[in-house]
Design a protein around this motif. Structure first.
Motif, mmCIF file in Angstrom:
data_model
loop_
_atom_site.group_PDB
_atom_site.id
_atom_site.type_symbol
_atom_site.label_atom_id
_atom_site.label_comp_id
_atom_site.label_asym_id
_atom_site.label_seq_id
_atom_site.Cartn_x
_atom_site.Cartn_y
_atom_site.Cartn_z
ATOM 1 N N SER A 39 0.913 -1.651 -0.011
ATOM 2 C CA SER A 39 -0.434 0.434 -0.166
ATOM 3 C C SER A 39 0.861 1.225 -0.298
ATOM 4 O O SER A 39 2.439 1.201 -0.280
ATOM 5 N N PRO A 40 0.360 1.939 -0.490
ATOM 6 C CA PRO A 40 0.876 3.901 -0.220
ATOM 7 C C PRO A 40 1.796 3.668 0.850
ATOM 8 O O PRO A 40 2.298 4.749 1.303
ATOM 9 N N ASN A 41 1.375 3.537 2.332
ATOM 10 C CA ASN A 41 2.605 4.187 3.177
ATOM 11 C C ASN A 41 2.821 2.166 4.273
ATOM 12 O O ASN A 41 3.243 2.853 5.404
ATOM 13 N N THR A 42 2.619 1.564 3.390
ATOM 14 C CA THR A 42 3.191 0.422 4.477
ATOM 15 C C THR A 42 3.942 -0.793 3.177
ATOM 16 O O THR A 42 4.360 -0.612 1.972
ATOM 17 N N SER A 43 4.804 -0.741 3.603
ATOM 18 C CA SER A 43 6.496 -1.454 2.508
ATOM 19 C C SER A 43 6.074 -2.797 2.670
ATOM 20 O O SER A 43 5.316 -3.476 2.460
ATOM 21 N N ALA A 44 6.105 -3.258 1.396
ATOM 22 C CA ALA A 44 5.451 -4.316 0.815
ATOM 23 C C ALA A 44 6.565 -5.521 0.655
ATOM 24 O O ALA A 44 8.245 -5.672 0.945
ATOM 25 N N GLU A 45 6.233 -6.946 0.402
ATOM 26 C CA GLU A 45 6.516 -8.146 0.811
ATOM 27 C C GLU A 45 7.060 -8.454 -0.680
ATOM 28 O O GLU A 45 5.575 -9.456 -1.340
ATOM 29 N N ILE A 46 8.307 -8.815 -1.167
ATOM 30 C CA ILE A 46 8.113 -9.404 -2.450
ATOM 31 C C ILE A 46 7.729 -11.186 -1.684
ATOM 32 O O ILE A 46 8.826 -11.818 -1.173
ATOM 33 N N LEU A 47 6.903 -12.017 -2.603
ATOM 34 C CA LEU A 47 6.835 -13.298 -2.879
ATOM 35 C C LEU A 47 7.366 -13.682 -3.844
ATOM 36 O O LEU A 47 8.273 -14.692 -3.438
ATOM 37 N N PHE A 48 7.553 -13.364 -5.011
ATOM 38 C CA PHE A 48 8.390 -13.818 -5.963
ATOM 39 C C PHE A 48 8.572 -12.642 -7.153
ATOM 40 O O PHE A 48 7.190 -12.473 -7.416
ATOM 41 N N THR A 49 9.564 -13.077 -7.488
ATOM 42 C CA THR A 49 10.486 -12.515 -9.271
ATOM 43 C C THR A 49 11.183 -13.184 -9.891
ATOM 44 O O THR A 49 11.815 -13.715 -9.280
ATOM 45 N N LYS A 50 10.993 -12.380 -11.166
ATOM 46 C CA LYS A 50 12.009 -13.292 -11.633
ATOM 47 C C LYS A 50 12.241 -12.108 -13.263
ATOM 48 O O LYS A 50 10.895 -11.668 -13.450
ATOM 49 N N LYS A 51 13.154 -12.934 -14.152
ATOM 50 C CA LYS A 51 13.181 -11.614 -15.351
ATOM 51 C C LYS A 51 13.197 -12.997 -16.404
ATOM 52 O O LYS A 51 13.861 -13.780 -16.365
ATOM 53 N N TYR A 52 13.085 -12.217 -17.290
ATOM 54 C CA TYR A 52 13.025 -12.730 -18.592
ATOM 55 C C TYR A 52 13.657 -12.813 -19.747
ATOM 56 O O TYR A 52 13.341 -11.495 -19.687
ATOM 57 N N LYS A 53 14.316 -13.090 -20.599
ATOM 58 C CA LYS A 53 14.783 -12.382 -21.636
ATOM 59 C C LYS A 53 12.974 -12.408 -23.077
ATOM 60 O O LYS A 53 13.111 -13.469 -23.068
ATOM 61 N N GLY A 54 13.158 -12.047 -22.975
ATOM 62 C CA GLY A 54 12.024 -11.014 -24.281
ATOM 63 C C GLY A 54 11.704 -12.033 -25.007
ATOM 64 O O GLY A 54 11.272 -12.418 -26.385
ATOM 65 N N ALA A 55 13.331 -11.843 -26.218
ATOM 66 C CA ALA A 55 13.085 -12.515 -27.975
ATOM 67 C C ALA A 55 13.417 -14.012 -26.980
ATOM 68 O O ALA A 55 13.121 -14.904 -28.666
ATOM 69 N N ASP A 56 13.012 -15.022 -26.086
ATOM 70 C CA ASP A 56 13.352 -15.700 -26.197
ATOM 71 C C ASP A 56 11.829 -16.285 -26.189
ATOM 72 O O ASP A 56 11.018 -17.982 -25.892
ATOM 73 N N TYR A 57 10.866 -15.557 -26.058
ATOM 74 C CA TYR A 57 9.500 -15.512 -26.081
ATOM 75 C C TYR A 57 8.061 -15.396 -26.969
ATOM 76 O O TYR A 57 8.954 -14.198 -27.459
ATOM 77 N N LYS A 58 7.412 -15.688 -27.381
ATOM 78 C CA LYS A 58 6.201 -15.362 -28.608
ATOM 79 C C LYS A 58 5.560 -14.105 -27.942
ATOM 80 O O LYS A 58 5.390 -13.525 -28.940
ATOM 81 N N SER A 59 5.155 -14.228 -27.127
ATOM 82 C CA SER A 59 3.926 -13.238 -26.063
ATOM 83 C C SER A 59 3.977 -13.344 -25.128
ATOM 84 O O SER A 59 5.106 -13.604 -24.373
ATOM 85 N N LEU A 60 3.742 -12.363 -24.464
ATOM 86 C CA LEU A 60 3.651 -11.690 -22.911
ATOM 87 C C LEU A 60 3.105 -12.605 -22.240
ATOM 88 O O LEU A 60 3.323 -13.672 -21.257
ATOM 89 N N THR A 61 1.911 -13.304 -23.432
ATOM 90 C CA THR A 61 0.831 -14.144 -22.295
ATOM 91 C C THR A 61 1.411 -15.757 -21.988
ATOM 92 O O THR A 61 1.371 -15.768 -21.289
ATOM 93 N N GLU A 62 2.742 -15.787 -22.530
ATOM 94 C CA GLU A 62 3.260 -17.274 -22.889
ATOM 95 C C GLU A 62 3.906 -17.361 -21.072
ATOM 96 O O GLU A 62 4.808 -17.527 -20.467
ATOM 97 N N ILE A 63 4.540 -15.425 -21.317
ATOM 98 C CA ILE A 63 5.662 -15.238 -19.836
ATOM 99 C C ILE A 63 4.247 -15.612 -18.943
ATOM 100 O O ILE A 63 5.335 -16.334 -17.425
ATOM 101 N N LEU A 64 3.968 -14.741 -18.524
ATOM 102 C CA LEU A 64 3.056 -14.220 -17.214
ATOM 103 C C LEU A 64 2.177 -15.857 -17.162
ATOM 104 O O LEU A 64 2.337 -16.158 -15.967
ATOM 105 N N THR A 65 2.129 -16.521 -18.001
ATOM 106 C CA THR A 65 0.986 -18.317 -17.821
ATOM 107 C C THR A 65 1.912 -19.267 -17.157
ATOM 108 O O THR A 65 2.083 -19.419 -16.136
#
Length: 335
Positions: free
Chosen positions: A22-48
């Protein structure tokens, strides 16, 4: 509340799930990952893939905000440096939530700047801070982006732009020759043709093909560039590791154009709340960005130079500022 935030650049797509943000509290990061865009056909594929890898049920995701490198019109965006067409409707289907927003990547940076701390910044010029003044930001990476943010009664109002595509305005004979070289190949030369990763390659080709230049390409660099899958990275390696004169000259021109471009934006917007240099390149060449060349060109505006001395100028060292901004904006969606 769990929110999904994303930052899609021309090279990488970064996604993150945060909880109780929220704007007034710190966020707890649950999961994060980086993907190389050129390796995927679409954002949908990455989101899935991302949701599956996170082990978070889709019905737990309250809202999502994805920042994309390209203009957004009616919830749809065709990315500038990736062959993707992204829509909010498609994202709603994939994430199974109606609270979805696509915004320009530099709009997300505008929201993210307020999340930055002192350790996230390297100050080039302290200036004279004014709380009610605008913030401006410019960032070179795969491309170059420009944005403006205003703050009114606790609200952040971000004005995304396509300022990276304004006409390149050369300063001096050296940059004029660069413009003339590029005009032979392109109908129009914008700042992004020079001040970004692919711009480094354009500058390099100009130098080795310019009969007026005293720099000659070494056989080692010629071979490395011929075999390279990432020519901009190769130029950086030869500049900073091998001290190659041609590669060093490429970055000299790049830094001066970058400084001049930032100065033009500062004149246009008078961002006395701060001018932020964002994007992936500046933190990687911090020594070169802070040796005086960038600020010399930033301030080199003739009779208007004294005005720019009052502008606070910071390099943003936190390359997740856009991701943080998207998370902040996601909180307001469906609230």
């Amino acid at each position: 509340m769990i929110v999904l935030s994303g930052d899609i650049g021309g090279t990488n797509t970064r996604l993150q799930l945060t909880q109780h943000c929220s704007p007034n509290t710190s966020a707890e990061i649950l999961f994060t990952k980086k993907y190389k865009g050129a390796d995927y056909k679409s954002l949908t594929e990455i989101l899935t893939s991302f949701v599956k890898e996170s082990n978070i049920d889709r019905d737990q995701i309250h809202s999502a905000c994805i920042a994309v490198a390209g203009p957004v019109v009616n919830g749809e965006a065709e990315l500038t440096n990736l062959p993707w067409f992204v829509t909010e409707a498609e994202m709603k289907t994939v994430l199974q939530t109606k609270h979805v927003r696509i915004i320009n990547d530099f709009e997300s940076i505008g929201y993210g700047i307020e999340t930055l701390t002192e350790k996230d910044l390297h100050t080039l010029q302290k200036g004279k801070y004014e709380a009610k003044a605008p913030v401006s930001f410019v960032g070179a990476g795969t491309g170059i982006g420009v944005g403006i943010a205003l703050y009114h009664k606790g609200d952040t109002i971000v004005c995304p732009t396509e300022g990276g595509h304004v006409d390149f305005a050369p300063v001096g004979d050296e940059q004029t020759e660069l413009l003339q070289y590029l005009r032979k190949k392109l109908r129009r030369v914008s700042v992004e043709r020079i001040c970004c990763g692919t711009g480094l390659i354009n500058i390099y080709k100009h130098i080795i093909n310019n009969p007026h230049e005293i720099y000659e390409e070494s056989p080692e660099m010629h071979l490395a560039m011929y075999n390279s899958k990432d020519e901009a990275a190769t130029i950086a390696e030869f500049a900073f590791t091998h001290k190659d004169p041609v590669a060093i000259k490429v970055f000299d021109i790049f830094i001066k154009v970058y400084g001049s471009t930032a100065g033009n934006l500062a004149l246009t917007t008078l961002p006395k709340r701060g001018m932020y240099i964002v994007g992936g390149i500046a933190p990687k060449i911090l020594d070169q960005m802070t040796d005086g060349r960038f600020m010399d060109m930033f301030l080199d505006k003739g009779r208007m130079s004294h005005i720019l001395k009052d502008i606070p100028v910071h390099i943003c060292l936190n390359t997740d500022v856009g991701l943080q901004g998207a998370a902040q904006h996601a909180l307001s969606i469906g609230a």
